[in-house]
Design a protein around this motif. Structure first.
Motif, short mmCIF file in Angstrom:
data_model
loop_
_atom_site.label_atom_id
_atom_site.label_comp_id
_atom_site.label_asym_id
_atom_site.label_seq_id
_atom_site.Cartn_x
_atom_site.Cartn_y
_atom_site.Cartn_z
N UNK A 49 37.19 8.85 79.19
CA UNK A 49 35.95 9.18 78.66
C UNK A 49 35.45 8.63 77.36
N UNK A 50 36.60 8.77 76.43
CA UNK A 50 36.54 8.70 75.00
C UNK A 50 37.73 7.81 74.66
N UNK A 109 25.67 6.02 81.28
CA UNK A 109 26.86 5.53 81.08
C UNK A 109 27.15 4.07 80.83
N UNK A 110 26.61 3.48 81.67
CA UNK A 110 26.55 1.80 81.48
C UNK A 110 26.03 1.33 80.34
N UNK A 111 24.72 1.90 79.98
CA UNK A 111 23.89 1.10 78.84
C UNK A 111 24.35 1.99 77.43
N UNK A 118 29.89 2.72 72.44
CA UNK A 118 31.42 2.03 72.83
C UNK A 118 32.30 2.79 72.96
N UNK A 119 32.05 4.09 73.37
CA UNK A 119 33.04 5.11 73.57
C UNK A 119 34.39 4.61 74.46
N UNK A 120 33.82 3.64 75.49
CA UNK A 120 34.68 3.48 76.55
C UNK A 120 33.94 2.01 77.11
#
Length: 163
Positions: A49-50, A109-111, A118-120
């Motif tokens: 997640x991170x 999540x995707x955008x 940019x956390x993953x």
């Protein structure tokens, strides 16, 4: 079931329309988050997640994310149980909420998480374009399908004159 009983159930569902929508939304959000965490984080090991810190921090963030998805899913099912007890569960509106919740979560999540913050990323060490397009287009399709069902059920609410 006779027409009078069916009409009574429909009226109850309309009265509790917001709760049906919220329950479906939470279930969709929780379900999609749970699947994301289980498949991409645990089984495939593509990301945490991170990912901007240590592997340990990534694992802790996965645990918190998993707890969030579990609480949203279980909480929504308690709401469904209450709606069913009241004879007010409106499947079509609930499924609209489910699809919208899942789609909105994945699009966020995707955008936002993948691109803006940019956390993953979905996956590392590969060209991301196909992954990003698949992720975000499927999320948008889920969201649009959910919104269509929600708008269809909104017509029923307006027709019955209940807010």
């Amino acid at each position: 079931m006779d027409t009078k009983a069916s009409s009574s159930i429909d009226n109850q569902a309309v009265i509790y329309s917001r709760r049906n929508l919220l329950s479906g939304f939470l279930f969709g959000l929780g379900l999609v988050a749970f699947i994301d965490e289980m498949v991409f984080h645990q089984l495939l090991h593509w990301h945490h997640f991170y990912d901007l810190s240590t592997t340990s921090a990534g694992l802790v963030s996965d645990g918190i994310f998993h707890a969030f998805s579990w609480l949203a899913t279980v909480g929504s099912l308690f709401m469904v149980a209450d709606l069913r007890r009241r004879g007010a569960w409106w499947l079509k509106r609930w499924v609209g909420g489910l699809l919208a919740g899942g789609g909105l979560f994945n699009l966020y999540d995707g955008l936002i998480q993948h691109k803006v913050m940019g956390i993953h990323q979905i996956r590392y060490g590969v060209d991301l374009l196909l992954y990003d397009l698949t992720w975000n287009i499927s999320a948008a399709v889920l969201l649009i399908a959910g919104l269509i069902l929600i708008f269809q059920t909104n017509k029923t609410i307006r027709r019955k004159g209940v807010s």
